[in-house]
Motif scaffolding. Structure first.
Motif, PDB file in Angstrom:
ATOM      1  N   MET A   1      25.643   6.948  -8.002  1.00  0.00           N
ATOM      2  CA  MET A   1      25.325   6.831  -6.593  1.00  0.00           C
ATOM      3  C   MET A   1      24.857   5.401  -6.334  1.00  0.00           C
ATOM      4  O   MET A   1      23.969   4.893  -7.000  1.00  0.00           O
ATOM      5  CB  MET A   1      24.234   7.840  -6.227  1.00  0.00           C
ATOM      6  N   ARG A   2      25.460   4.760  -5.362  1.00  0.00           N
ATOM      7  CA  ARG A   2      25.146   3.370  -5.049  1.00  0.00           C
ATOM      8  C   ARG A   2      24.015   3.299  -4.027  1.00  0.00           C
ATOM      9  O   ARG A   2      24.038   3.983  -3.011  1.00  0.00           O
ATOM     10  CB  ARG A   2      26.384   2.707  -4.473  1.00  0.00           C
ATOM     11  N   LYS A   3      23.035   2.493  -4.296  1.00  0.00           N
ATOM     12  CA  LYS A   3      21.901   2.323  -3.401  1.00  0.00           C
ATOM     13  C   LYS A   3      22.217   1.218  -2.400  1.00  0.00           C
ATOM     14  O   LYS A   3      22.601   0.121  -2.792  1.00  0.00           O
ATOM     15  CB  LYS A   3      20.651   1.987  -4.213  1.00  0.00           C
ATOM     16  N   THR A   4      22.068   1.514  -1.119  1.00  0.00           N
ATOM     17  CA  THR A   4      22.299   0.521  -0.091  1.00  0.00           C
ATOM     18  C   THR A   4      21.090  -0.401  -0.018  1.00  0.00           C
ATOM     19  O   THR A   4      19.957   0.062   0.059  1.00  0.00           O
ATOM     20  CB  THR A   4      22.523   1.195   1.282  1.00  0.00           C
ATOM     21  N   ALA A   5      21.341  -1.689  -0.032  1.00  0.00           N
ATOM     22  CA  ALA A   5      20.253  -2.664   0.037  1.00  0.00           C
ATOM     23  C   ALA A   5      19.609  -2.620   1.415  1.00  0.00           C
ATOM     24  O   ALA A   5      20.297  -2.457   2.431  1.00  0.00           O
ATOM     25  CB  ALA A   5      20.793  -4.056  -0.254  1.00  0.00           C
ATOM     26  N   ARG A   6      18.303  -2.733   1.419  1.00  0.00           N
ATOM     27  CA  ARG A   6      17.565  -2.769   2.682  1.00  0.00           C
ATOM     28  C   ARG A   6      17.441  -4.212   3.149  1.00  0.00           C
ATOM     29  O   ARG A   6      17.281  -5.125   2.342  1.00  0.00           O
ATOM     30  CB  ARG A   6      16.162  -2.187   2.508  1.00  0.00           C
ATOM     31  N   THR A   7      17.451  -4.378   4.448  1.00  0.00           N
ATOM     32  CA  THR A   7      17.135  -5.683   5.013  1.00  0.00           C
ATOM     33  C   THR A   7      15.633  -5.904   4.815  1.00  0.00           C
ATOM     34  O   THR A   7      14.887  -4.949   4.536  1.00  0.00           O
ATOM     35  CB  THR A   7      17.448  -5.723   6.520  1.00  0.00           C
ATOM     36  N   PRO A   8      15.153  -7.134   4.960  1.00  0.00           N
ATOM     37  CA  PRO A   8      13.699  -7.345   4.859  1.00  0.00           C
ATOM     38  C   PRO A   8      12.920  -6.471   5.858  1.00  0.00           C
ATOM     39  O   PRO A   8      11.895  -5.892   5.513  1.00  0.00           O
ATOM     40  CB  PRO A   8      13.530  -8.834   5.148  1.00  0.00           C
ATOM     41  N   ALA A   9      13.433  -6.350   7.075  1.00  0.00           N
ATOM     42  CA  ALA A   9      12.756  -5.505   8.063  1.00  0.00           C
ATOM     43  C   ALA A   9      12.807  -4.044   7.640  1.00  0.00           C
ATOM     44  O   ALA A   9      11.820  -3.313   7.772  1.00  0.00           O
ATOM     45  CB  ALA A   9      13.397  -5.683   9.445  1.00  0.00           C
ATOM     46  N   GLY A  10      13.943  -3.612   7.106  1.00  0.00           N
ATOM     47  CA  GLY A  10      14.074  -2.229   6.639  1.00  0.00           C
ATOM     48  C   GLY A  10      13.141  -1.932   5.481  1.00  0.00           C
ATOM     49  O   GLY A  10      12.574  -0.834   5.383  1.00  0.00           O
ATOM     50  N   GLU A  11      12.970  -2.899   4.609  1.00  0.00           N
ATOM     51  CA  GLU A  11      12.058  -2.742   3.466  1.00  0.00           C
ATOM     52  C   GLU A  11      10.620  -2.564   3.952  1.00  0.00           C
ATOM     53  O   GLU A  11       9.909  -1.659   3.518  1.00  0.00           O
ATOM     54  CB  GLU A  11      12.165  -3.949   2.532  1.00  0.00           C
ATOM     55  N   TYR A  12      10.198  -3.418   4.852  1.00  0.00           N
ATOM     56  CA  TYR A  12       8.827  -3.336   5.356  1.00  0.00           C
ATOM     57  C   TYR A  12       8.627  -2.069   6.185  1.00  0.00           C
ATOM     58  O   TYR A  12       7.590  -1.409   6.084  1.00  0.00           O
ATOM     59  CB  TYR A  12       8.498  -4.594   6.173  1.00  0.00           C
ATOM     60  N   LEU A  13       9.633  -1.722   6.979  1.00  0.00           N
ATOM     61  CA  LEU A  13       9.533  -0.522   7.807  1.00  0.00           C
ATOM     62  C   LEU A  13       9.421   0.732   6.950  1.00  0.00           C
ATOM     63  O   LEU A  13       8.726   1.682   7.330  1.00  0.00           O
ATOM     64  CB  LEU A  13      10.729  -0.420   8.755  1.00  0.00           C
ATOM     65  N   THR A  14      10.044   0.759   5.797  1.00  0.00           N
ATOM     66  CA  THR A  14       9.935   1.907   4.895  1.00  0.00           C
ATOM     67  C   THR A  14       8.473   2.167   4.530  1.00  0.00           C
ATOM     68  O   THR A  14       8.014   3.313   4.551  1.00  0.00           O
ATOM     69  CB  THR A  14      10.784   1.681   3.627  1.00  0.00           C
ATOM     70  N   GLY A  15       7.740   1.119   4.220  1.00  0.00           N
ATOM     71  CA  GLY A  15       6.313   1.271   3.924  1.00  0.00           C
ATOM     72  C   GLY A  15       5.530   1.755   5.128  1.00  0.00           C
ATOM     73  O   GLY A  15       4.636   2.605   5.007  1.00  0.00           O
ATOM     74  N   ILE A  16       5.867   1.230   6.291  1.00  0.00           N
ATOM     75  CA  ILE A  16       5.171   1.645   7.513  1.00  0.00           C
ATOM     76  C   ILE A  16       5.464   3.114   7.822  1.00  0.00           C
ATOM     77  O   ILE A  16       4.575   3.854   8.257  1.00  0.00           O
ATOM     78  CB  ILE A  16       5.553   0.724   8.696  1.00  0.00           C
ATOM     79  N   ILE A  17       6.683   3.559   7.582  1.00  0.00           N
ATOM     80  CA  ILE A  17       7.028   4.961   7.808  1.00  0.00           C
ATOM     81  C   ILE A  17       6.151   5.861   6.944  1.00  0.00           C
ATOM     82  O   ILE A  17       5.626   6.881   7.423  1.00  0.00           O
ATOM     83  CB  ILE A  17       8.527   5.212   7.565  1.00  0.00           C
ATOM     84  N   MET A  18       5.947   5.494   5.706  1.00  0.00           N
ATOM     85  CA  MET A  18       5.061   6.278   4.836  1.00  0.00           C
ATOM     86  C   MET A  18       3.635   6.280   5.396  1.00  0.00           C
ATOM     87  O   MET A  18       2.957   7.314   5.403  1.00  0.00           O
ATOM     88  CB  MET A  18       5.083   5.738   3.406  1.00  0.00           C
ATOM     89  N   ASP A  19       3.185   5.134   5.888  1.00  0.00           N
ATOM     90  CA  ASP A  19       1.859   5.065   6.507  1.00  0.00           C
ATOM     91  C   ASP A  19       1.788   5.945   7.752  1.00  0.00           C
ATOM     92  O   ASP A  19       0.773   6.603   8.010  1.00  0.00           O
ATOM     93  CB  ASP A  19       1.518   3.620   6.895  1.00  0.00           C
ATOM     94  N   LEU A  20       2.876   5.976   8.528  1.00  0.00           N
ATOM     95  CA  LEU A  20       2.902   6.811   9.730  1.00  0.00           C
ATOM     96  C   LEU A  20       2.854   8.297   9.383  1.00  0.00           C
ATOM     97  O   LEU A  20       2.211   9.080  10.087  1.00  0.00           O
ATOM     98  CB  LEU A  20       4.147   6.502  10.576  1.00  0.00           C
ATOM     99  N   PHE A  21       3.520   8.686   8.297  1.00  0.00           N
ATOM    100  CA  PHE A  21       3.431  10.085   7.852  1.00  0.00           C
ATOM    101  C   PHE A  21       1.985  10.448   7.536  1.00  0.00           C
ATOM    102  O   PHE A  21       1.481  11.505   7.927  1.00  0.00           O
ATOM    103  CB  PHE A  21       4.307  10.331   6.616  1.00  0.00           C
ATOM    104  N   ARG A  22       1.289   9.551   6.804  1.00  0.00           N
ATOM    105  CA  ARG A  22      -0.113   9.809   6.472  1.00  0.00           C
ATOM    106  C   ARG A  22      -0.972   9.811   7.731  1.00  0.00           C
ATOM    107  O   ARG A  22      -1.874  10.642   7.881  1.00  0.00           O
ATOM    108  CB  ARG A  22      -0.619   8.765   5.479  1.00  0.00           C
ATOM    109  N   LEU A  23      -0.712   8.884   8.644  1.00  0.00           N
ATOM    110  CA  LEU A  23      -1.457   8.826   9.905  1.00  0.00           C
ATOM    111  C   LEU A  23      -1.258  10.110  10.699  1.00  0.00           C
ATOM    112  O   LEU A  23      -2.217  10.675  11.233  1.00  0.00           O
ATOM    113  CB  LEU A  23      -1.020   7.614  10.736  1.00  0.00           C
TER     114      LEU A  23
END
Length: 158
Positions: free
Chosen positions: A1-23
């Motif tokens: 399975m090939r992993k699609t590379a994230r853009t810099p914004a996508g990479e940072y947003l992934t972390g924020i999404i996890m923070d939003l789940f916790r929030l």
């Protein structure tokens, strides 16, 4: 399975999404504690708020759409609220089976009581934030919401 590379914004947003789940989890837990003495939960409070803020009585499907929620989950909560006398169903002149959901006097009182508790709570929650920071966060959230809606319409998630 090939992993699609994230853009810099996508990479940072992934972390924020996890923070939003916790929030979100923290907000629900805190909201549950805040309104427990009123016999409410965060979910019931949210539902009362959606019904109270509607311009006119709406069927469950419309409430679910406005909340971005699953209709079946909204129906279950509305049924519970009706059983507790906080909402009632009225005939819908435009659709025989999709009844309208209306707050009862008890429902309006419960919602108003919850909102009185919410003022000091939200003021404390916003400690350390400026209105400009909150406005910027709101713009980001609304852009993300619009992007999600656009993706859902096109089923394009790659």
């Amino acid at each position: 399975m090939r992993k699609t590379a994230r853009t810099p914004a996508g990479e940072y947003l992934t972390g924020i999404i996890m923070d939003l789940f916790r929030l979100n989890g923290g907000l629900l837990t805190s909201g549950d504690r805040l309104v427990a003495g009123l016999g409410l939960t965060s979910a019931r409070w949210q539902m009362l708020g959606a019904i109270a803020s509607a311009q006119q009585p709406q069927p469950v499907a419309w409430i679910a759409r406005d909340l971005g929620a699953n209709r079946q989950n909204v129906q279950r909560i509305v049924n519970d609220l009706a059983q507790d006398g906080l909402v009632r169903f009225e005939a819908n002149p435009h659709h025989r089976r999709a009844q309208l959901v209306v707050l009862t006097d008890d429902g309006r009182q419960a919602f108003n009581a919850a909102m009185k508790l919410q003022g000091p709570w939200v003021n404390r929650l916003s400690d350390g934030l400026t209105v400009k920071e909150i406005e910027a966060a709101h713009r980001v959230i609304m852009t993300l919401q619009a992007n999600l809606e656009g993706m859902a319409q096109t089923d394009d998630v790659d």
